[in-house]
Design a protein around this motif. Structure first.
Motif, PDB file in Angstrom:
ATOM      1  N   ILE A   1       3.438   3.078   2.806  1.00  0.00           N
ATOM      2  CA  ILE A   1       4.881   3.309   2.566  1.00  0.00           C
ATOM      3  C   ILE A   1       5.326   4.742   2.561  1.00  0.00           C
ATOM      4  N   GLY A   2       4.488   5.636   2.110  1.00  0.00           N
ATOM      5  CA  GLY A   2       4.750   6.856   2.121  1.00  0.00           C
ATOM      6  C   GLY A   2       4.674   7.558   3.537  1.00  0.00           C
TER       7      GLY A   2
ATOM      8  N   ILE B   1       8.051   7.712  -5.444  1.00  0.00           N
ATOM      9  CA  ILE B   1       7.254   6.344  -5.767  1.00  0.00           C
ATOM     10  C   ILE B   1       5.888   6.794  -6.413  1.00  0.00           C
ATOM     11  N   SER B   2       5.295   7.834  -5.846  1.00  0.00           N
ATOM     12  CA  SER B   2       4.068   8.275  -6.683  1.00  0.00           C
ATOM     13  C   SER B   2       3.506   9.488  -5.953  1.00  0.00           C
TER      14      SER B   2
ATOM     15  N   ASP C   1       0.763  -1.140  -0.211  1.00  0.00           N
ATOM     16  CA  ASP C   1      -0.111   0.062  -0.170  1.00  0.00           C
ATOM     17  C   ASP C   1       0.790   1.326   0.005  1.00  0.00           C
ATOM     18  N   GLU C   2       0.784   1.981  -1.216  1.00  0.00           N
ATOM     19  CA  GLU C   2       1.632   3.069  -1.286  1.00  0.00           C
ATOM     20  C   GLU C   2       1.446   4.238  -0.152  1.00  0.00           C
ATOM     21  N   ARG C   3       0.105   4.156   0.446  1.00  0.00           N
ATOM     22  CA  ARG C   3      -0.043   5.196   1.325  1.00  0.00           C
ATOM     23  C   ARG C   3       0.477   4.839   2.678  1.00  0.00           C
TER      24      ARG C   3
ATOM     25  N   ALA D   1       9.346   9.542  -1.118  1.00  0.00           N
ATOM     26  CA  ALA D   1       8.177   8.992  -1.490  1.00  0.00           C
ATOM     27  C   ALA D   1       7.365   9.674  -2.511  1.00  0.00           C
TER      28      ALA D   1
ATOM     29  N   ALA E   1       1.790   8.664  -2.425  1.00  0.00           N
ATOM     30  CA  ALA E   1       2.942   8.188  -1.315  1.00  0.00           C
ATOM     31  C   ALA E   1       3.325   9.391  -0.750  1.00  0.00           C
TER      32      ALA E   1
END
Lengths: 119, 243
Positions: B192-193, B211-212, B188-190, B208, B215
Motif C-alpha cells: 500500500i505504501g 498509516i505506519s 500488506d502495508e509495504r 502512507a 508504509a
C-alpha cells in the motif's frame, strides 16, 4: 550545515556539467542526485553535515515550489479550454495506474517469511 | 472600492525592482497557508502547497502584480530547487535497505508502474485531442515536484499546468488506493505504501506515513525511484518519438 550545502552544490554542478557535455535530455539536478546516491552507496555512510543540509532543504520544498504552484491560478486560456482531456487523463489515468500497480504487486506474490525475517 | 493614493503604484513598482517583495509575500503566504492547513484539521484533499498558493495568488491579484513579474522576482526560490533535488539522494540512500526485503517485487513493479503512471495519462490526453504542450505538462504527473519541474523543462510543457496536474494526481491517488486496496484484498502495508509513493508522490507519501512508518518508508522509496526512473526514461522516449 553549510559544508553539506557545498557538497550538494558540487554534485549539482557536476550533474549539470555531465548532462550538458553528454547532451543528456535529463535534468542536471536529477543527474546530481543519482551521482550523490551512488557516492553514498560506495561510501556506505552519510556525514552529519550532509544530512542536516538535506533535511533543511527538503523541509522547505513546499515553499520552494510555490512560484510554480501559484501559476495554476494564472493558467492561460489555451490550457483551460482543454479541461476535459486534462481531467479525464488525470482521473482515469491515475485510477488505471493505481489498479495496474496493485494487480502487478499482488500477482508477484508476497513472501511473508522473508518480510518477517527482515523486520 | 476606494481609490488608491497616487504614490502607491509607484512604490509597488519600486519594490518589484528587486526580489525583496516577491520573497516576503511568498514567505508570508507559506506560513499563512500552513496555519490555515492546521486550522482546517489538515485536509488530505487540499495540501499546504495549494492553500499557500491560493493565498499568494489572491494577494498578487489584490496588489495588481502580474504573475510574470512575480515569477521573475521569485526566480531565486526556483534556483534553490536545484540543490534541493540533489538533497533527495540522502533519504533515498537511507531507504535503500528496504529494497532488500522485497527486491524482486520492487525491481519488476517499479519500471512498469512508473511507466503506466505517465503513459495512461499521455495516451488518454492524446486520444481526447489535447495539444502537445498540454500532453507534455501531464506526463510527469506522478513525479515529485522538484524532479517534475526539471522533466517539464526538458519536454517543453507548462510548469503551472504540470503543478495543477500533480496536485490533482496526488489527491486522487490517495483516494483510489483507499478505495481499491480493500476490494483487491491487499493488506500488506509495504505494498500500500509503495503504490501510494509511486502514484501519489509527496501527497501519497504523507498519507502512507499516517498509516505506519513501514508504509511511509516504502512510499518514500517508491516516490524517489519513480522520480529517478521517470526523469531518465521520459525525456529519452520523448526525444525518440519526437513529440
Amino acid at each position: 550545515m553549510l559544508r553539506g550545502f557545498l557538497i550538494l552544490m558540487c554534485f549539482l554542478l557536476l550533474g549539470e556539467s555531465i548532462s550538458f557535455l553528454l547532451a543528456l535530455p535529463v535534468n542536471g539536478g536529477v543527474v546530481g542526485m543519482l551521482l550523490l546516491t551512488l557516492w553514498l552507496m560506495i561510501n556506505g555512510d552519510v556525514s552529519a553535515d550532509l544530512v542536516s543540509a538535506s533535511q533543511k532543504l527538503i523541509s522547505v520544498l513546499v515553499f520552494l515550489i510555490m512560484p510554480g504552484v501559484v501559476g495554476v491560478f494564472f493558467l492561460a486560456d489555451e490550457f483551460t479550454s482543454q479541461w476535459l482531456p486534462v481531467i479525464v487523463a488525470l482521473l482515469l489515468g491515475t485510477l488505471l495506474s493505481v489498479l495496474t500497480t496493485f494487480l502487478l504487486m499482488r500477482s508477484l506474490g508476497n513472501d511473508k517469511t522473508e518480510s518477517r525475517h527482515h523486520d | 472600492m476606494t481609490e488608491l493614493p497616487q504614490p502607491f503604484p509607484a512604490l509597488l513598482l519600486q519594490l518589484m525592482e528587486t526580489p525583496l517583495l516577491a520573497i516576503t509575500l511568498s514567505l508570508a503566504a507559506y506560513f499563512a497557508g500552513r496555519t490555515l492547513f492546521r486550522w482546517l484539521k489538515q485536509p488530505l484533499w487540499c495540501p499546504v502547497a495549494l492553500l499557500s498558493a491560493s493565498l499568494l495568488a489572491a494577494t498578487l491579484a489584490l496588489l495588481s502584480i502580474s504573475y510574470e513579474d512575480y515569477r521573475r522576482e521569485a526566480e531565486w526560490l526556483t534556483l534553490l530547487l536545484g540543490p534541493a533535488t540533489v538533497a533527495l539522494a540522502v533519504p533515498l540512500y537511507q531507504q535503500l535497505h528496504h529494497i532488500r526485503s522485497a527486491w524482486r517485487q520492487i525491481l519488476i513493479t517499479l519500471p512498469v508502474a512508473a511507466s503506466c503512471a505517465a503513459l495512461y495519462a499521455v495516451l488518454l490526453a492524446i486520444w481526447l485531442g489535447a495539444s502537445a504542450d498540454v500532453v507534455a505538462s501531464l506526463a510527469p504527473k506522478s513525479v515529485t515536484a522538484p524532479i517534475a519541474i526539471g522533466i517539464v523543462d526538458q519536454l517543453g510543457g507548462s510548469v503551472a499546468m504540470m503543478m495543477g496536474g500533480l496536485l490533482i494526481t496526488g489527491v486522487v491517488s490517495v483516494l483510489f488506493v483507499e478505495l481499491l486496496a480493500p476490494r483487491l484484498n491487499i493488506r500488506d502495508e509495504r505494498i500500500i505504501g509503495f503504490v501510494l509513493g509511486i502514484n501519489g508522490h509527496a501527497i501519497g507519501t504523507v498519507r502512507a506515513f499516517e498509516i505506519s512508518q513501514l508504509a511511509g518508508a516504502f512510499a518514500s522509496l517508491g516516490m524517489s525511484l519513480t522520480g529517478v526512473f521517470t526523469a531518465i526514461w521520459l525525456p529519452l522516449v520523448w526525444t525518440l518519438l519526437a513529440f
